[in-house]
Scaffold this motif. Structure first.
Motif, PDB file in Angstrom:
ATOM      1  N   ILE A 127       0.846  -1.205   0.000  1.00 57.64           N
ATOM      2  CA  ILE A 127       0.000   0.000   0.000  1.00 57.64           C
ATOM      3  C   ILE A 127       0.874   1.246   0.000  1.00 57.64           C
ATOM      4  CG2 ILE A 127      -1.726   1.305   1.302  1.00 57.64           C
ATOM      5  CD1 ILE A 127      -2.804  -1.372   2.315  1.00 57.64           C
ATOM      6  N   GLU A 128       1.898   1.233   0.841  1.00 53.83           N
ATOM      7  CA  GLU A 128       2.804   2.375   0.925  1.00 53.83           C
ATOM      8  C   GLU A 128       3.485   2.631  -0.417  1.00 53.83           C
ATOM      9  OE1 GLU A 128       6.863   3.621   3.382  1.00 53.83           O
ATOM     10  OE2 GLU A 128       5.488   2.154   4.236  1.00 53.83           O
ATOM     11  N   TYR A 129       3.858   1.560  -1.118  1.00 50.15           N
ATOM     12  CA  TYR A 129       4.566   1.722  -2.387  1.00 50.15           C
ATOM     13  C   TYR A 129       3.611   2.087  -3.533  1.00 50.15           C
ATOM     14  CZ  TYR A 129       7.394   0.803  -6.516  1.00 50.15           C
ATOM     15  OH  TYR A 129       8.037   0.936  -7.725  1.00 50.15           O
ATOM     16  N   LEU A 130       2.446   1.456  -3.577  1.00 55.49           N
ATOM     17  CA  LEU A 130       1.564   1.579  -4.730  1.00 55.49           C
ATOM     18  C   LEU A 130       0.580   2.745  -4.640  1.00 55.49           C
ATOM     19  CD1 LEU A 130       0.712  -2.214  -5.140  1.00 55.49           C
ATOM     20  CD2 LEU A 130       1.989  -0.833  -6.787  1.00 55.49           C
ATOM     21  N   LYS A 131       0.466   3.367  -3.477  1.00 54.23           N
ATOM     22  CA  LYS A 131      -0.603   4.342  -3.216  1.00 54.23           C
ATOM     23  C   LYS A 131      -0.632   5.510  -4.201  1.00 54.23           C
ATOM     24  CE  LYS A 131       2.123   7.049   0.123  1.00 54.23           C
ATOM     25  NZ  LYS A 131       3.377   6.672  -0.506  1.00 54.23           N
ATOM     26  N   ASP A 132       0.510   5.921  -4.710  1.00 52.56           N
ATOM     27  CA  ASP A 132       0.561   7.106  -5.578  1.00 52.56           C
ATOM     28  C   ASP A 132       0.323   6.804  -7.053  1.00 52.56           C
ATOM     29  OD1 ASP A 132       1.126   8.860  -3.440  1.00 52.56           O
ATOM     30  OD2 ASP A 132       3.251   8.336  -3.528  1.00 52.56           O
ATOM     31  N   PHE A 133       0.241   5.530  -7.406  1.00 46.95           N
ATOM     32  CA  PHE A 133       0.061   5.160  -8.817  1.00 46.95           C
ATOM     33  C   PHE A 133      -1.440   5.086  -9.128  1.00 46.95           C
ATOM     34  CE2 PHE A 133       4.127   2.823  -7.634  1.00 46.95           C
ATOM     35  CZ  PHE A 133       4.929   3.891  -7.998  1.00 46.95           C
ATOM     36  N   ILE A 134      -2.090   6.233  -9.078  1.00 41.72           N
ATOM     37  CA  ILE A 134      -3.548   6.300  -8.991  1.00 41.72           C
ATOM     38  C   ILE A 134      -4.265   6.127 -10.325  1.00 41.72           C
ATOM     39  CG2 ILE A 134      -5.463   7.850  -8.420  1.00 41.72           C
ATOM     40  CD1 ILE A 134      -3.609   8.987  -6.185  1.00 41.72           C
ATOM     41  N   SER A 135      -3.777   6.693 -11.376  1.00 39.13           N
ATOM     42  CA  SER A 135      -4.530   6.778 -12.639  1.00 39.13           C
ATOM     43  C   SER A 135      -5.144   5.436 -13.064  1.00 39.13           C
ATOM     44  CB  SER A 135      -3.631   7.268 -13.766  1.00 39.13           C
ATOM     45  OG  SER A 135      -4.326   7.188 -14.997  1.00 39.13           O
ATOM     46  N   PRO A 136      -6.472   5.369 -13.208  1.00 35.51           N
ATOM     47  CA  PRO A 136      -7.112   4.103 -13.608  1.00 35.51           C
ATOM     48  C   PRO A 136      -6.819   3.729 -15.058  1.00 35.51           C
ATOM     49  CG  PRO A 136      -8.741   5.862 -13.510  1.00 35.51           C
ATOM     50  CD  PRO A 136      -7.469   6.434 -12.958  1.00 35.51           C
ATOM     51  N   CYS A 137      -6.352   4.693 -15.850  1.00 35.18           N
ATOM     52  CA  CYS A 137      -6.110   4.438 -17.271  1.00 35.18           C
ATOM     53  C   CYS A 137      -4.790   3.725 -17.545  1.00 35.18           C
ATOM     54  CB  CYS A 137      -6.128   5.757 -18.043  1.00 35.18           C
ATOM     55  SG  CYS A 137      -7.688   6.631 -17.938  1.00 35.18           S
ATOM     56  N   SER A 156      -5.007  -1.056   8.031  1.00 35.63           N
ATOM     57  CA  SER A 156      -3.645  -0.796   7.575  1.00 35.63           C
ATOM     58  C   SER A 156      -3.147   0.576   8.029  1.00 35.63           C
ATOM     59  CB  SER A 156      -3.589  -0.886   6.052  1.00 35.63           C
ATOM     60  OG  SER A 156      -2.380  -0.381   5.566  1.00 35.63           O
ATOM     61  N   ASP A 157      -2.035   0.592   8.732  1.00 34.78           N
ATOM     62  CA  ASP A 157      -1.407   1.868   9.093  1.00 34.78           C
ATOM     63  C   ASP A 157      -0.903   2.592   7.853  1.00 34.78           C
ATOM     64  OD1 ASP A 157      -1.872   1.584  11.806  1.00 34.78           O
ATOM     65  OD2 ASP A 157       0.048   0.602  12.197  1.00 34.78           O
ATOM     66  N   GLN A 158      -0.512   1.819   6.830  1.00 37.36           N
ATOM     67  CA  GLN A 158      -0.062   2.434   5.578  1.00 37.36           C
ATOM     68  C   GLN A 158      -1.190   3.236   4.938  1.00 37.36           C
ATOM     69  OE1 GLN A 158       2.071  -0.418   2.903  1.00 37.36           O
ATOM     70  NE2 GLN A 158       1.790  -1.822   4.601  1.00 37.36           N
ATOM     71  N   LEU A 159      -2.397   2.675   4.969  1.00 36.58           N
ATOM     72  CA  LEU A 159      -3.542   3.362   4.393  1.00 36.58           C
ATOM     73  C   LEU A 159      -3.866   4.624   5.186  1.00 36.58           C
ATOM     74  CD1 LEU A 159      -5.883   3.483   2.376  1.00 36.58           C
ATOM     75  CD2 LEU A 159      -7.217   2.094   3.968  1.00 36.58           C
TER      76      LEU A 159
END
Length: 325
Positions: free
Chosen positions: A150-160, A241-244
């Motif tokens: 979650i901490e690593y992937l959280k910023d890769f937001i774009s659904p496209c 999740s603390d990451q969330l």
């Protein structure tokens, strides 16, 4: 692999760009696709352009709704899709011809396959970024093994920039919030708390167009108010999740910062009332001292000139960067 892929395209007043977008979809090298266009109440020539392409390609399905925003349009696409996989394409952008084929060959047994994009300015064509996501498959694997996906992937937001398993989306009841800007943040967070079967292919098949007044680049009062309201949805995600929680605190502070930048009294007061609720206070309890100071700086501004709080917050952000406080 000969699985059906559903390409979902919400459309709203993009007559200038729509031909390029739809042409990139119908000319995919992988042909077993359905193209679901959701016309979100367009008032320009977009409706005529959609009709032209529907006559040209029988893989195109069209749904027309009153203007309701990308969230609802994408959800209609999901609910009417027949594909094993789902792909979202924004109607002012376009993809390379091999995109669906490469994603389908890359996803394997995963629920989500991420890929990359090149960003450009519409007016000049100038490349803004050669690499939209700073990501690697090795880093995903390492962070998943460490329990830090979650901490690593959280910023890769774009659904496209992802291919999704439809079964994964349906089984976990993951849909976009409707009627607000920033709907893609909650959608992505619900994805990454629901699976660690995510991979990345180093392929730059998406062309992201930056233009004035788009929902991607807009910074309107409405946009910010919606992002303030979206905190309710983020807090409702069922995860310990603390990451969330850390992401939510940082996202909240960034939105609050943007509200203060507008120096708009009604918007700032709206944010103060929203972010002073007990649920918000609780998630800051475990944060570092400087984050708590940022929270109270915004909660109780020192001056009616809100830009003073903006300058102080910039200083605090620099302190956070260079200290462990």
């Amino acid at each position: 692999m000969n699985s059906l892929v559903s390409i979902i395209i919400p459309v709203y007043n993009v007559e200038e760009y729509l031909d390029e977008c739809l042409n990139s979809a119908i000319t995919q090298t992988y042909s077993n696709i359905e193209i679901i266009i959701v016309n979100d109440g367009s008032t320009d020539r977009s409706t005529d352009i959609i009709g032209k392409y529907k006559k040209k390609d029988n893989r195109i399905k069209v749904f027309s709704i009153n203007n309701s925003g990308q969230g609802k349009a994408r959800n209609i696409g999901i609910n009417n899709s027949l594909g094993k996989y789902i792909y979202f394409l924004d109607s002012d952008d376009f993809i390379e011809k091999q995109t669906i084929e490469i994603l389908l060959n890359s996803i394997q047994s995963n629920h989500i396959c991420i890929f990359n994009a090149i960003s450009f300015l519409h007016d000049s064509g100038k490349i803004v970024s050669q690499k939209y996501f700073n990501i690697s498959n090795e880093a995903i694997k390492n962070n998943i093994q460490k329990g830090k996906q979650i901490e690593y992937l959280k910023d890769f937001i774009s659904p496209c920039l992802k291919l999704y398993s439809k079964k994964f989306i349906q089984n976990n009841k993951i849909y976009f919030p409707e009627g607000i800007y920033g709907e893609d943040v909650e959608f992505w967070l619900r994805c990454i708390v629901s699976t660690n079967k995510i991979n990345y292919v180093n392929y730059y098949g998406y062309h992201r167009r930056y233009r004035k007044n788009s929902t991607m680049t807009g910074g309107s009062i409405k946009n910010l108010k919606d992002r303030i309201d979206s905190i309710d949805g983020l807090l409702s995600i069922d995860s310990d999740s603390d990451q969330l929680k850390k992401f939510i605190t940082h996202y909240l502070l960034d939105v609050w910062y943007q509200a203060y930048q507008k120096n708009n009294k009604n918007l700032v007061e709206y944010a103060i009332n929203k972010f002073s609720e007990n649920k918000i206070k609780k998630i800051f309890k475990k944060e570092r001292i400087l984050y708590k100071i940022r929270y109270y700086l915004f909660k109780k501004p020192m001056s009616s000139n809100y830009l003073i709080s903006v300058y102080l917050d910039k200083f605090l952000v620099k302190l956070i960067k260079y200290t462990n406080l």
